[in-house]
Motif scaffolding. Sequence first.
Motif, mmCIF file in Angstrom:
data_model
loop_
_atom_site.group_PDB
_atom_site.id
_atom_site.type_symbol
_atom_site.label_atom_id
_atom_site.label_comp_id
_atom_site.label_asym_id
_atom_site.label_seq_id
_atom_site.Cartn_x
_atom_site.Cartn_y
_atom_site.Cartn_z
ATOM 1 N N UNK A 205 0.853 -1.187 0.000
ATOM 2 C CA UNK A 205 0.000 0.000 0.000
ATOM 3 C C UNK A 205 0.892 1.243 0.000
ATOM 4 N N UNK A 206 0.840 2.027 -1.056
ATOM 5 C CA UNK A 206 1.722 3.192 -1.188
ATOM 6 C C UNK A 206 1.317 4.373 -0.319
ATOM 7 N N UNK A 207 0.172 4.297 0.336
ATOM 8 C CA UNK A 207 -0.287 5.423 1.146
ATOM 9 C C UNK A 207 0.127 5.312 2.606
ATOM 10 N N UNK A 208 0.783 4.210 2.978
ATOM 11 C CA UNK A 208 1.204 4.028 4.368
ATOM 12 C C UNK A 208 2.672 3.618 4.427
ATOM 13 N N UNK A 209 3.278 3.830 5.584
ATOM 14 C CA UNK A 209 4.646 3.371 5.847
ATOM 15 C C UNK A 209 4.589 2.278 6.909
ATOM 16 N N UNK A 210 5.367 1.219 6.686
ATOM 17 C CA UNK A 210 5.407 0.098 7.617
ATOM 18 C C UNK A 210 6.718 0.140 8.390
ATOM 19 N N UNK A 211 6.640 0.013 9.714
ATOM 20 C CA UNK A 211 7.832 0.019 10.568
ATOM 21 C C UNK A 211 7.850 -1.284 11.364
ATOM 22 N N UNK A 212 8.973 -1.997 11.279
ATOM 23 C CA UNK A 212 9.096 -3.313 11.905
ATOM 24 C C UNK A 212 10.328 -3.338 12.804
ATOM 25 N N UNK A 213 10.213 -3.958 13.988
ATOM 26 C CA UNK A 213 11.329 -3.962 14.925
ATOM 27 C C UNK A 213 11.136 -5.052 15.978
ATOM 28 N N UNK B 176 10.186 -18.715 20.922
ATOM 29 C CA UNK B 176 10.735 -17.608 20.140
ATOM 30 C C UNK B 176 10.296 -16.268 20.716
ATOM 31 N N UNK B 177 11.017 -15.230 20.277
ATOM 32 C CA UNK B 177 10.724 -13.846 20.635
ATOM 33 C C UNK B 177 9.916 -13.209 19.507
ATOM 34 N N UNK B 178 8.801 -12.590 19.849
ATOM 35 C CA UNK B 178 7.945 -11.967 18.848
ATOM 36 C C UNK B 178 8.510 -10.634 18.389
ATOM 37 N N UNK B 179 8.377 -10.380 17.118
ATOM 38 C CA UNK B 179 8.702 -9.066 16.566
ATOM 39 C C UNK B 179 7.411 -8.245 16.459
ATOM 40 N N UNK B 180 7.553 -6.958 16.204
ATOM 41 C CA UNK B 180 6.397 -6.070 16.121
ATOM 42 C C UNK B 180 6.486 -5.232 14.858
ATOM 43 N N UNK B 181 5.337 -4.761 14.421
ATOM 44 C CA UNK B 181 5.321 -3.797 13.320
ATOM 45 C C UNK B 181 4.124 -2.880 13.510
ATOM 46 N N UNK B 182 4.195 -1.715 12.918
ATOM 47 C CA UNK B 182 3.071 -0.792 12.942
ATOM 48 C C UNK B 182 3.007 -0.077 11.606
ATOM 49 N N UNK B 183 1.893 0.581 11.370
ATOM 50 C CA UNK B 183 1.637 1.252 10.100
ATOM 51 C C UNK B 183 1.201 2.681 10.388
ATOM 52 N N UNK B 184 1.738 3.635 9.629
ATOM 53 C CA UNK B 184 1.365 5.032 9.791
ATOM 54 C C UNK B 184 1.169 5.662 8.415
ATOM 55 N N UNK B 185 0.138 6.501 8.294
ATOM 56 C CA UNK B 185 -0.118 7.188 7.035
ATOM 57 C C UNK B 185 1.082 8.030 6.633
ATOM 58 N N UNK B 186 1.313 8.113 5.340
ATOM 59 C CA UNK B 186 2.462 8.870 4.843
ATOM 60 C C UNK B 186 2.355 10.373 5.078
ATOM 61 N N UNK B 187 1.138 10.869 5.323
ATOM 62 C CA UNK B 187 1.008 12.310 5.548
ATOM 63 C C UNK B 187 1.343 12.711 6.974
#
Length: 700
Positions: A419-427, A656-667
């Motif tokens: 989806x080009x309208x959001x940014x995905x951050x994973x950590x 195992x250890x869980x990873x996380x991610x979140x999504x934020x609108x590009x604006x």
Amino acid sequence: MRNGRRGGSCQLLAFSYQLKFWLLQPTRRGASLMASSHSSDPRPLTPVPRPLILLILLVLLTACADVTPTPVAPNVTPTPPLATATLLTTSPALSPTATTAATLSPTLPANTPTISIEPPPTVALPTPVPATATPSLPPIPPTATATPVIAATATAQPTTNPVTPTPAITPGNQVPVLPVRRTGGTLTVGVLDSDFKNRNFSPYTPDLSDISLHLQRLVWNARLLYRDPVRLDWKPLAALGMPQLDNEGRKFTFTLREDLRWSDGSSITSADYIFAFNNALLPENKFPRMTELRRINVTGPDLRTLVFTFDDRYATALQTLSLIEPLPAKVWSRYPFAAPDRNPEIIRPTVVSGPYRPDQSGLSFSPVLGFTAGRPNLDRINLKLLANMDELYDSLRTGVINWTFHALPGGWLNQFRENNSVSVYRWTPLDSGRRYIGYNLDNSFLQSKAVRQALNRVLDVRSLIAAVENGLASEQIGFLPVSNEYALKGANPGRFSVRATRDGLATLGYSQREPGDKLNDPFGRPVLSLELIYPDRSPEAEAIAVYLRQQYQQLGLNVNLNKLDSATYQKRRSEGQYDLEIGLSLQSGAADADDFKSQLVSRGGQNFGGYSNPQVDSLFAEGLRLASDSDAFRRRQVYERLQQLVVDDAPYFFLYTLQAYTVMSNNVDPGGAGMLNLPRWMLAWDAFPAYLNWYSKDAP
């Protein structure tokens, strides 16, 4: 011949991905199941529940392993179906060799066709290139319409499973020192209505939800210290500077900033800290970190000075002091401290110390004029209540909301990436959740650590990560999350092998007379069935439970699955009424190795299985008191030894250890350093001063 046999297996593996794509084919709400998945209709898709797809994929993932088919009992106790999950084969930790092949067929409602795939012979082959996983929509709660049936299993050859070391994360050099100043704009945050109704603004309430924790970061921001999210060192927040140390490192003296103010303009004083501290110590208020505060005596010589004296030297002293969030005594003293039904401040605080304060509805937050750290960039943060996770997904995808407080299902990750309208951050957070198998040591069969060690090797952890968690996890060796500085690194050879499990049990006198028979103890008596409990709101726990039962059946062990509602699950665990449990250990804010001891010390609050080892208790006590810089090397040795002891005793099998991610609108821009902090700490917006740095790109 071996090459030919392996080729047939790999063709099966390729077919499995085509099968998975068809079975997971999403359908429009109310549309025919035959609708094309390639439709240009932008409306969101809803997955069709397929309870045993997860297990089929888990098994077919290992079709290229060297295996020898062994017949077992044809049926097992019926269990509820699984929610849909999707393989994410891009996980670097996934091994194509150390796996177990099995044939599964779901028993579906009447007149529904059953699919059964027989595994062909296999031979060794170079590691195949991972296929691209088919994205799946959010998991749907399991229904009671299907029953998994195991048609056949296979025993994997003993293998060596190297664990990919977790790379150390070094703080970047290009970290902005000053926050971005571009004021204006509104952040719209999606929140499930059911969770919003249970919000709690008291920092001293047990079992806070993610929603409550995020809301508290908006309204409270006067702790004495905070941990820098990039460099992980302690810095003063409400304090004028770092504390003065006396009495051989037991006495900490803080001076408060002169400009420290409540939102009504009045001064935040030492009395407000002492008021909150004293109430947190009361047993009836059930503060989960009460034991740590009991080590401290606190005094306020004047309104701007706080003196904390510990009963001993502790390596976690600063972390303990950072727990103390002041509350306005002039307001909160009018009400019961921990009763939401009688204390309106718990639902909507009127006087706050943070950058934002809520309006009458509790859904809109505006900046606090005169906030100590300066005015935040955003003009407003609005909450939008959503009915369910489907609506949450739609709102993120279409830009109705900019962000959400909620943890997002792993099955959504690939769709958001496209989806080009959001940014995905994973950590991987420092306080990551850890999935584990818990053993009740009151069970006579499970009392032997050699038995537990053998059982630990029957589960293919890497396939679980790929199939159950969509690759959003990292295999761990000890009890510490992989992101912890003291976590064991390196390889864990031979961790998975069904044959090694069977051989290990045989050396203890446990054996099957014939393949498919029950496992007999050294006296020739069948081992009793084991009860495994897991929470009903976790499709991941259900997936692991069904897979565990399948693997134990190869050994002749029968496992009865018991899915419980949250309250019953917690009660049964705390009372030790189970044999096995699928657990998720999640401790918000845990960063020090000592924070993870409650499952392991003899009287630990999370030690439900009855594990007790005096050496483990002693080493935890020693590690906690190695407080000086000169003790750093010795402290590392202590926690490495602790992890090795626990692995050897095997009271739990930490998967195992869980990873996380979140999504934020590009604006919406998190202000440079905000997202750079993600790999090093928790959510950047939970660390000062990230909320202040966000800004809207569309703001004038």
